[in-house]
Structures are given as structure tokens and as C-alpha cells.
Enzyme design. Structure first.
Site, mmCIF file in Angstrom:
data_model
loop_
_atom_site.group_PDB
_atom_site.id
_atom_site.type_symbol
_atom_site.label_atom_id
_atom_site.label_comp_id
_atom_site.label_asym_id
_atom_site.label_seq_id
_atom_site.Cartn_x
_atom_site.Cartn_y
_atom_site.Cartn_z
ATOM 1 N N ARG A 21 0.817 -1.221 0.000
ATOM 2 C CA ARG A 21 0.000 0.000 0.000
ATOM 3 C C ARG A 21 0.849 1.269 0.000
ATOM 4 O O ARG A 21 0.446 2.298 0.549
ATOM 5 C CB ARG A 21 -0.952 0.034 1.203
ATOM 6 C CG ARG A 21 -2.053 -0.995 1.165
ATOM 7 C CD ARG A 21 -3.214 -0.513 0.321
ATOM 8 N NE ARG A 21 -4.154 -1.600 0.074
ATOM 9 C CZ ARG A 21 -5.217 -1.867 0.826
ATOM 10 N NH1 ARG A 21 -5.483 -1.132 1.858
ATOM 11 N NH2 ARG A 21 -5.999 -2.855 0.533
ATOM 12 N N ARG A 25 -3.318 6.807 0.874
ATOM 13 C CA ARG A 25 -3.798 7.993 1.570
ATOM 14 C C ARG A 25 -2.823 8.669 2.528
ATOM 15 O O ARG A 25 -3.058 9.797 2.945
ATOM 16 C CB ARG A 25 -5.103 7.668 2.311
ATOM 17 C CG ARG A 25 -6.300 7.678 1.386
ATOM 18 C CD ARG A 25 -7.562 7.331 2.149
ATOM 19 N NE ARG A 25 -7.452 5.977 2.692
ATOM 20 C CZ ARG A 25 -8.345 5.426 3.507
ATOM 21 N NH1 ARG A 25 -9.386 6.102 3.912
ATOM 22 N NH2 ARG A 25 -8.187 4.194 3.928
ATOM 23 N N ARG A 34 -6.463 11.745 -5.940
ATOM 24 C CA ARG A 34 -7.686 10.982 -5.678
ATOM 25 C C ARG A 34 -8.896 11.923 -5.748
ATOM 26 O O ARG A 34 -9.935 11.561 -6.304
ATOM 27 C CB ARG A 34 -7.538 10.324 -4.301
ATOM 28 C CG ARG A 34 -8.769 9.814 -3.609
ATOM 29 C CD ARG A 34 -9.197 8.447 -4.086
ATOM 30 N NE ARG A 34 -10.601 8.270 -3.749
ATOM 31 C CZ ARG A 34 -11.040 7.792 -2.603
ATOM 32 N NH1 ARG A 34 -10.181 7.363 -1.710
ATOM 33 N NH2 ARG A 34 -12.317 7.703 -2.359
ATOM 34 N N ASP A 71 -6.682 -2.784 -7.460
ATOM 35 C CA ASP A 71 -7.199 -3.480 -6.279
ATOM 36 C C ASP A 71 -7.519 -4.916 -6.659
ATOM 37 O O ASP A 71 -7.840 -5.197 -7.821
ATOM 38 C CB ASP A 71 -8.456 -2.786 -5.738
ATOM 39 C CG ASP A 71 -8.764 -3.264 -4.329
ATOM 40 O OD1 ASP A 71 -8.169 -2.739 -3.382
ATOM 41 O OD2 ASP A 71 -9.586 -4.195 -4.176
ATOM 42 N N TYR A 144 -14.590 -12.062 -0.557
ATOM 43 C CA TYR A 144 -15.287 -10.794 -0.820
ATOM 44 C C TYR A 144 -16.488 -11.011 -1.732
ATOM 45 O O TYR A 144 -17.539 -10.396 -1.556
ATOM 46 C CB TYR A 144 -14.329 -9.779 -1.454
ATOM 47 C CG TYR A 144 -13.286 -9.255 -0.488
ATOM 48 C CD1 TYR A 144 -13.573 -8.200 0.374
ATOM 49 C CD2 TYR A 144 -12.025 -9.825 -0.420
ATOM 50 C CE1 TYR A 144 -12.624 -7.725 1.268
ATOM 51 C CE2 TYR A 144 -11.062 -9.361 0.472
ATOM 52 C CZ TYR A 144 -11.369 -8.309 1.311
ATOM 53 O OH TYR A 144 -10.437 -7.850 2.198
#
Ligand code: 1CP
Length: 340
Positions: A21, A25, A34, A71, A144
Site C-alpha cells: 500500500r 492515503r 484521488r 485493487d 469478498y
């Protein structure tokens, strides 16, 4: 490329570094971009912006590898399942009811922008920096798809594995084939190696671990290696515990990413000679900083001394990490060889 030399089995000191990652952010430049893209999925599906986000941490810190900004849930979306990211809640999908609801024939159209991102990153990457392509491993992606959200418990998936194993097997089969084609596309577009994220390996009891984690990953590795003789593959069976050795031996991944609760010496003893290790600093130390971070980094470096090692975290960097702590991490790793 230092990163690829280690992936090929060389011991290099100080080790190459990248962070799971690493684009995200905690970086102000990411947050700005973003905002421009709108939501997270739009960013992933915009090759120019996704390529820029992939390169941002390379420019700022000089990591030895870039990981494609995308992702693991883009593949289910390309297979036809709905996907959205609720702010602060993570991914949300309509829980899959039948494998027939997916359309594997359209997947390549759906993920085409991701392969374009790989091409753009390849073209923009400084020499010496490797490009890592990736996909989720089938069991983690199935979690998921079947539960429709993350969180780590995946109760529907766990029940279906007992109540309707035929459904789970059929989904895994679709994912194995789609993942092979998807990763081959990334290799053809310029990825130097690929990584399989099995973030939820730790929820499966041993028999299911063999069936849903080891066997599908083994099939993916075998197919990719048959088609690309020198391709290197990293597996990340997070929280797999004592099944680590079986995972590495049976899937035949070249390198294994370790979570932060795994002791380096025990991992080295459990894996076949020649295994390349990636990891495994506690991401919380990167938030904490100070003496705790310094000590943690030195312990990891010492723990993997003498074996091929790629420095990384044991899981993804969190958005609350101060950028100076990442700079400190890089200094610590690069100074370590002089101190020794
Ligand atoms: O709001 C935002 O900006 C979105 C946050 C975010 C980001 C930056 C998500 C949502 N995904 C990503 C990028 C991402 N995901 C990358 C990019 C490359 C890099 O590492 O820099 C990668 C490799 C992933 C892989 C991924 N997605 C995994 C496997 C690794 C892991 O962290 O365990 C998993 C489980 C996901 C699902 C996912 N996507 C996003 C979130 C918050 C989650 C986890 C949800 C959960 O808690 O179950």
C-alpha cells in the site's frame, strides 16, 4: 535491478525495499490526485492517473519496486459482479448467488484499463526499479465475492465451504482461470514479477487451506511458469501459521511475504532452502516512529541476515502514517550496511 536480483535468490545488503500500500492515503500527493479522479474505482480505471499514483512513492522515497495501483476486487468487477467502495467502510459487493451470474468471457474487456496502466508505468519507471503486477488469490477474492464485504470474518464463505462446497469449488475454478489470464496480461504489458495476495489465508482450517489456498495457487503458479520460463512469483499467505512451509513447497512460489506475527528464524527454518523472504515489519511501528521503529527495523534486518530478503511491512501501510517516518525507515535500512 536490485529487487529482481534478490527475487532470483541473491543475498543483497542493504535489502531492496517496497511497502504494501505504498501508494495511498498517507501521501498528500495521492489525496490530491484521488480528489481529481472522484472515487477510488474511477482512479483504478483511469490509466494515466493510476500510473501517476503508482509512481508517486517511487519519486518521493526511491523504493526498489513499484506496485501497480489497482485493487484485488477489480477482477470480480471485470467478471460482472457489482463493486463499490463506501467511504470509510471498504468494498461492498452484492453477495454472489451463482457462478453462472459471472461472465468470464467479458473479463478482459473489463480490466483492459489496468493493463494500460501497467504499460504506462513501465514506460515511466526509472531504470533499476522493478514493477510488480498482482492479483488476489482465489480464496481471498472469493471471500469478498461471497460475503460482499471485508472485515475478516466472512461468515457466509465459511458456511458455504461446508454446506455447498460444489459452489465454492466452481467459483475457485473460475477465479483460477481468470487470474492466470489476468496476470499473463500484466506480464505481457511489462510487469517484472507478480504477487498473489492471500490476505485471508488465516481463516481456513487445514483441509480447506489445502483445497482453497494451496491448490488454486499451485495451479496459477504452474500455468504462469509454464508460459513464462523465468517469471518470479511472490505469495503472501497472511496469517497461515504453521502451514507456511507446505504453502511454499506445494505452490512453488519463489518468494513468500510474511505477516508481522511470524518470527523470521522460524519462517526460514520452515521453508525450503533458497526461499526468498519479503517482510515483515509491524505496520504499527511505522505509525509509532521513534526508538520503537529504529529497533524494529534493525531486528528485521538482523532476522533475515544471510538469506535473500526484500524489506517490507507485514501488511499494508495505514493512512495515519507520518511521511517522515517512512523517510526514517529508508535511512535506517540504507545506513544499516555501513554500521555493520
Ligand atoms: O479510499 C481509498 O483511497 C481506497 C483505499 C484502497 C487502496 C489505496 C483500497 C481499498 N485499495 C487500495 C489499493 C490496493 N489494494 C493496492 C495498490 C497497490 C499498493 O499496495 O500500493 C493493492 C495491492 C491492494 C490489494 C488489496 N485490496 C488487498 C490485499 C492486500 C491487503 O491489504 O491485505 C485486499 C484485501 C484488498 C481489498 C481492499 N481494498 C480496499 C480496502 C480498504 C480493502 C480491505 C477491506 C477489508 O478490510 O477487508
Amino acid at each position: 535491478m536490485k529487487f529482481m536480483r534478490v527475487l532470483n535468490g541473491e543475498v543483497v545488503s542493504p535489502p531492496p525495499v517496497w511497502l504494501m500500500r505504498q501508494a495511498g492515503r498517507y501521501l498528500p500527493e495521492y489525496r490530491a490526485l484521488r480528489g481529481q479522479a472522484g472515487d477510488f474505482i474511477s482512479l483504478c480505471m483511469n490509466p494515466a492517473l493510476a500510473a501517476e499514483v503508482t509512481l508517486q512513492p517511487i519519486r518521493r522515497y526511491g523504493f526498489d519496486a513499484a506496485i501497480l495501483f489497482s485493487d484485488i476486487l477489480i477482477l470480480p468487477m471485470a467478471l460482472g459482479q457489482g463493486l463499490r467502495f463506501a467511504e470509510g467502510e471498504g468494498p461492498l459487493l452484492p453477495p454472489l448467488q451463482a457462478v453462472a451470474d459471472l461472465d468470464p468471457t467479458q473479463a478482459a474487456v473489463g480490466y483492459a484499463p489496468v493493463l494500460e496502466t501497467v504499460r504506462l508505468v513501465r514506460a515511466g519507471l526509472p531504470p533499476g526499479v522493478a514493477l510488480i503486477g498482482f492479483a488476489g488469490s482465489p480464496a481471498t477474492v472469493a471471500c469478498y465475492m461471497l460475503d460482499g464485504k471485508g472485515g475478516g470474518e466472512f461468515p457466509r464463505t465459511r458456511r458455504l465451504a461446508y454446506d455447498d462446497p460444489g459452489f465454492v469449488d466452481a467459483l475457485i475454478d473460475v477465479l483460477v482461470d481468470a487470474t492466470i489470464t489476468y496476470l499473463q496480461g500484466q506480464v505481457d504489458a511489462g510487469a517484472d514479477c507478480v504477487m498473489l495476495f492471500e490476505s485471508w489465508a488465516g481463516i481456513f482450517p487445514p483441509a480447506q487451506f489445502r483445497r482453497y489456498v494451496i491448490e488454486p495457487s499451485r495451479r496459477i503458479v504452474a500455468a504462469l511458469k509454464a508460459a513464462n520460463k523465468s517469471l518470479k512469483i511472490i505469495g503472501f499467505p497472511r496469517l497461515c501459521g504453521l502451514l507456511l512451509g507446505s504453502y511454499v513447497r506445494e505452490t512453488k512460489v519463489d518468494a513468500v511475504g510474511l505477516d508481522s506475527v511470524t518470527d523470521p528464524a522460524l519462517a526460514i527454518a520452515a521453508c525450503p532452502p533458497g526461499t526468498v523472504f519479503q517482510g515483515n515489519l509491524d505496520p504499527l511501528l511505522l505509525k509509532a516512529g521513534g526508538v520503537a521503529l529504529d529497533t524494529g527495523v534493525r531486528d528485521i534486518l538482523a532476522g533475515f541476515e544471510g538469506v535473500p530478503h526484500i524489506f517490507n511491512l507485514g501488511h499494508g501501510i495505514t493512512p495515519d502514517v507520518p511521511t517522515e517516518h517512512v523517510a526514517r525507515l529508508m535511512d535506517l535500512i540504507n545506513d544499516a550496511s555501513q554500521a555493520a
